[in-house]
Write a protein that holds these residues in place. Structure first.
Motif, short mmCIF file in Angstrom:
data_model
loop_
_atom_site.label_atom_id
_atom_site.label_comp_id
_atom_site.label_asym_id
_atom_site.label_seq_id
_atom_site.Cartn_x
_atom_site.Cartn_y
_atom_site.Cartn_z
N LEU A 45 0.82 -1.20 0.00
CA LEU A 45 0.00 0.00 0.00
C LEU A 45 0.86 1.26 0.00
CD1 LEU A 45 -2.65 -1.03 2.70
CD2 LEU A 45 -2.81 -1.29 0.22
N ASN A 46 0.37 2.32 -0.63
CA ASN A 46 0.99 3.64 -0.58
C ASN A 46 0.22 4.52 0.40
OD1 ASN A 46 3.06 3.25 -2.44
ND2 ASN A 46 1.71 3.68 -4.17
N ARG A 47 0.94 5.36 1.11
CA ARG A 47 0.29 6.28 2.04
C ARG A 47 -0.03 7.58 1.31
NH1 ARG A 47 3.09 7.00 7.72
NH2 ARG A 47 2.29 4.86 7.84
N GLU A 48 -1.25 8.05 1.48
CA GLU A 48 -1.69 9.30 0.85
C GLU A 48 -2.20 10.26 1.90
OE1 GLU A 48 -1.31 9.83 -2.27
OE2 GLU A 48 -1.30 7.90 -3.33
N PHE A 49 -2.05 11.59 1.65
CA PHE A 49 -2.62 12.61 2.51
C PHE A 49 -4.01 12.96 1.98
CE2 PHE A 49 1.82 13.08 3.61
CZ PHE A 49 1.76 13.33 4.97
N VAL A 50 -5.00 12.88 2.87
CA VAL A 50 -6.40 13.08 2.48
C VAL A 50 -6.97 14.28 3.22
CG1 VAL A 50 -8.71 12.04 2.44
CG2 VAL A 50 -6.69 10.61 2.02
N ASP A 51 -7.69 15.13 2.52
CA ASP A 51 -8.39 16.27 3.12
C ASP A 51 -9.50 15.72 4.02
OD1 ASP A 51 -10.40 18.41 3.48
OD2 ASP A 51 -9.17 19.53 2.06
N VAL A 52 -9.46 16.06 5.32
CA VAL A 52 -10.41 15.47 6.27
C VAL A 52 -11.84 15.93 6.03
CG1 VAL A 52 -8.67 15.17 8.08
CG2 VAL A 52 -9.96 17.31 7.97
N GLN A 53 -12.03 17.06 5.36
CA GLN A 53 -13.38 17.56 5.10
C GLN A 53 -13.94 17.01 3.79
OE1 GLN A 53 -15.24 19.32 7.18
NE2 GLN A 53 -13.61 19.42 8.71
N THR A 54 -13.14 17.07 2.72
CA THR A 54 -13.64 16.65 1.40
C THR A 54 -13.39 15.17 1.11
OG1 THR A 54 -11.58 17.18 0.24
CG2 THR A 54 -13.17 18.97 0.55
N GLY A 55 -12.42 14.58 1.81
CA GLY A 55 -12.10 13.18 1.56
C GLY A 55 -11.26 12.95 0.32
N THR A 56 -10.82 14.02 -0.33
CA THR A 56 -10.03 13.88 -1.55
C THR A 56 -8.54 13.79 -1.23
OG1 THR A 56 -9.93 16.30 -1.79
CG2 THR A 56 -11.70 15.15 -2.95
N ILE A 57 -7.80 13.09 -2.09
CA ILE A 57 -6.36 12.97 -1.95
C ILE A 57 -5.70 14.28 -2.39
CG2 ILE A 57 -4.30 11.76 -2.76
CD1 ILE A 57 -6.04 9.27 -3.12
N VAL A 58 -4.79 14.80 -1.56
CA VAL A 58 -4.14 16.08 -1.85
C VAL A 58 -2.76 15.81 -2.46
CG1 VAL A 58 -3.31 18.25 -0.87
CG2 VAL A 58 -5.34 17.14 0.10
N PRO A 59 -2.50 16.29 -3.68
CA PRO A 59 -1.19 16.08 -4.30
C PRO A 59 -0.09 16.81 -3.55
CG PRO A 59 -2.53 17.55 -5.63
CD PRO A 59 -3.42 17.02 -4.56
N HIS A 60 1.16 16.37 -3.75
CA HIS A 60 2.29 16.88 -2.99
C HIS A 60 2.45 18.39 -3.12
CE1 HIS A 60 6.20 16.87 -1.01
NE2 HIS A 60 6.66 17.60 -2.02
N ASP A 61 2.26 18.93 -4.34
CA ASP A 61 2.49 20.37 -4.54
C ASP A 61 1.42 21.24 -3.91
OD1 ASP A 61 0.46 19.70 -6.24
OD2 ASP A 61 1.35 20.59 -8.04
N GLU A 62 0.35 20.64 -3.37
CA GLU A 62 -0.70 21.40 -2.69
C GLU A 62 -0.65 21.21 -1.17
OE1 GLU A 62 -4.57 20.70 -4.32
OE2 GLU A 62 -3.88 20.89 -6.40
#
Length: 275
Positions: A45-62
């Motif tokens: 598995l890869n670890r991703e950062f997710v916006d806790v409100q929208t549930g969307t994955i946030v890309p590194h540059d953001e």
């Protein structure tokens, strides 16, 4: 292969200066490590950062660091702002004060590093500082910017070189009173104290870390091996606590029991020395 220095700079006390190199003294790279995998597919598995409100994955540059100023409100701090706020490094370990080894509270120890001369021209000055610390049983307190943080280090002699341990700041160490305040003072029987002293004397030895076993790592390694071979691992029984009513009898039995080899027992082998 020669070890790679983590940091190079200068060790300075008064008008004495020598070039030094800092090497990692402790590593956890040999520990048993695990990856997270998909139970269904067996894929990693890869670890991703997710916006806790929208549930969307946030890309590194953001992604940006944020300091919480209120519940759910953050002030954003850019990497350039952090870099500008960090004190500039002059690559100098400037010794501020010398203290007796007996004055050092090792609760403040953080990470140990080996310190060695960085070139042949620095060996004599380095040796002078090292031998003086060793002879006087002193340690040196120095400070510098290390890995983008202003750090205080405690430097002491070890064999042919020096050990530099980064120190925790006072605000990072919790008061022992918070933990110890509920422990009552007890008046123990003289026989108990005498028996405990006898047990300690029979197990006297030298500090030899080479004889310490990491049972947790050994258990993990055995578990992995057993899983690969399709075996089951038998769980070890937990030791039973000694009750207050049985304390004196337990001490008497311990004092009479056959002596077992202690870790680093005197005469059981020479203590490993650096240098």
């Amino acid at each position: 292969m020669s070890p790679r220095a983590n940091w190079k700079g200068y060790l300075k006390v008064g008008e004495l200066t020598c070039a030094v190199a800092l090497y990692t003294a402790a590593s956890t790279s040999d520990r048993v490590s695990f990856h997270m995998v998909n139970r269904k597919t067996g894929n990693r598995l890869n670890r991703e950062f997710v916006d806790v409100q929208t549930g969307t994955i946030v890309p590194h540059d953001e992604q940006v660091k944020g300091y919480e100023v209120a519940d759910g409100r953050y002030v954003e701090i850019e990497p350039e702002e952090i870099a500008a706020a960090v004190p500039e490094s002059d690559k100098t370990l400037d010794i501020d004060v010398f203290v007796a080894c007996s004055d050092v509270d090792d609760t403040f120890f953080d990470k140990p590093y080996y310190l060695a001369p960085a070139d042949r021209q620095s060996i004599e000055v380095f040796a002078l500082i090292r031998d003086r610390l060793s002879k006087d049983k002193m340690t040196a307190i120095a400070s510098t910017v290390l890995f983008r943080r202003f750090r205080t280090l405690l430097i002491r002699a070890l064999g042919n070189g020096l050990v530099a341990s980064t120190l925790h700041y006072n605000y990072e160490i919790r008061s022992a009173i918070e933990v110890f305040h509920g422990i009552p003072k007890l008046k123990l029987e003289k026989e108990m104290l005498d028996l405990a002293g006898h047990i300690i004397q029979t197990k006297m030895g030298h500090f030899d870390p080479a004889k310490f076993d990491d049972r947790y790592e050994a258990a993990l390694a055995e578990l992995v091996k057993a899983k690969i071979e399709g075996r089951k691992v038998v769980k070890m029984n937990q030791p039973k606590e000694t009750r207050s009513a049985d304390l004196l009898e337990a001490l008497r039995r311990s004092a009479k029991s056959p002596e077992k080899p202690a870790v680093g027992r005197k005469g059981a082998g020479s203590t490993r020395k650096a240098g």
